[in-house]
Design a protein around this motif. Sequence first.
Motif, short mmCIF file in Angstrom:
data_model
loop_
_atom_site.label_atom_id
_atom_site.label_comp_id
_atom_site.label_asym_id
_atom_site.label_seq_id
_atom_site.Cartn_x
_atom_site.Cartn_y
_atom_site.Cartn_z
N GLU A 17 12.90 26.05 -8.64
CA GLU A 17 11.61 26.42 -9.22
C GLU A 17 11.14 27.80 -8.78
O GLU A 17 10.69 28.60 -9.60
N GLU A 27 7.63 30.54 -16.72
CA GLU A 27 6.36 29.87 -16.42
C GLU A 27 6.59 28.37 -16.25
O GLU A 27 7.14 27.72 -17.13
N PRO A 29 4.09 25.52 -15.44
CA PRO A 29 2.75 25.00 -15.15
C PRO A 29 2.79 23.86 -14.14
O PRO A 29 3.59 22.93 -14.26
N GLY A 30 1.94 23.98 -13.12
CA GLY A 30 1.92 22.95 -12.10
C GLY A 30 3.16 22.89 -11.24
O GLY A 30 3.38 21.93 -10.52
N LEU A 81 -0.23 17.31 -16.89
CA LEU A 81 0.54 18.04 -17.89
C LEU A 81 0.60 17.28 -19.21
O LEU A 81 1.35 17.67 -20.12
#
Length: 296
Positions: A17, A27, A29-30, A81
Amino acid sequence: MIDQDYDIRWLSWTGMETHMIFNLGVELPGFASFPLLETDRGRALLRKLYGDQIAVAQETGCGASLESVTWMANADRAAALGYDAERLARVNRDAIAFLREFEAEVPLRLSAQIGPRGDGYEAGSMTADAAQAYHARQIAVLAESGCDMISAFTIGSVDEAIGMVRAAMAVGVPITMALTVETDGRLPDGTNLNDAIMRIDADTSEGVKHYLVNCAHPDHLALETAGVRLSGLVANASRLSHAELDEAEVLDDGNPEELGQQIGALARTYPQMRIFGGCCGTDMRHLRAIGQSVHG
């Protein structure tokens, strides 16, 4: 299971990651990578990254422990999400099916990665019973999907670790417990590493197959007698604390060669350690240096 061969040294990578975010501009997210499984482009990227890991393992004579992209794929963290229970179960199954597509000339281990309910840098406040109930669903889905083992990474609370182990034992799947430590060598909940292992073993009848430390630099380890129970280290590239890493806007990739040498020294000091690799800030340079050093 294929990891019964004591001669195998496994190369693990949980730094995918940070590599994608900081080096590739992806990108997430989270910090969640599991949504990548839902697009052709995302799957192509993951296929490339797993392929790179396998290639380095082959080059350095290691087996490859492929960690599924499900560290964030538990109910609370996925809900943010937009994932409901049904969709979340499906993506957990898909993550293991995706790993099963890989073939290699080196041994492969399909490791179903799970993470803490909350922030990986914080201790959390669940009891062991609550943790078992919470993590049981994800663990059961992953076990049914045909993984070789469950691997709980970046766990900073003894109670949450105990609950995870109990949930894995309930469905009969082996579990690796990767505890994280702060710069003082203690878990985020304040427990000494050796004491944490002793408590988990006592409360689960030694239900953990492998203990690791992950998301920490080798300088942060205070092994004492814990070293005899540890099966390896999946290390951060950086010497920064978790708080400093959380605030960082630029990736600290440390010194790959030095990191490899430090982990190689651990491998020689503790010959029972068989699982090594890179966590935050690492890429193939670090994995290559680690793989070469543990055979040195």
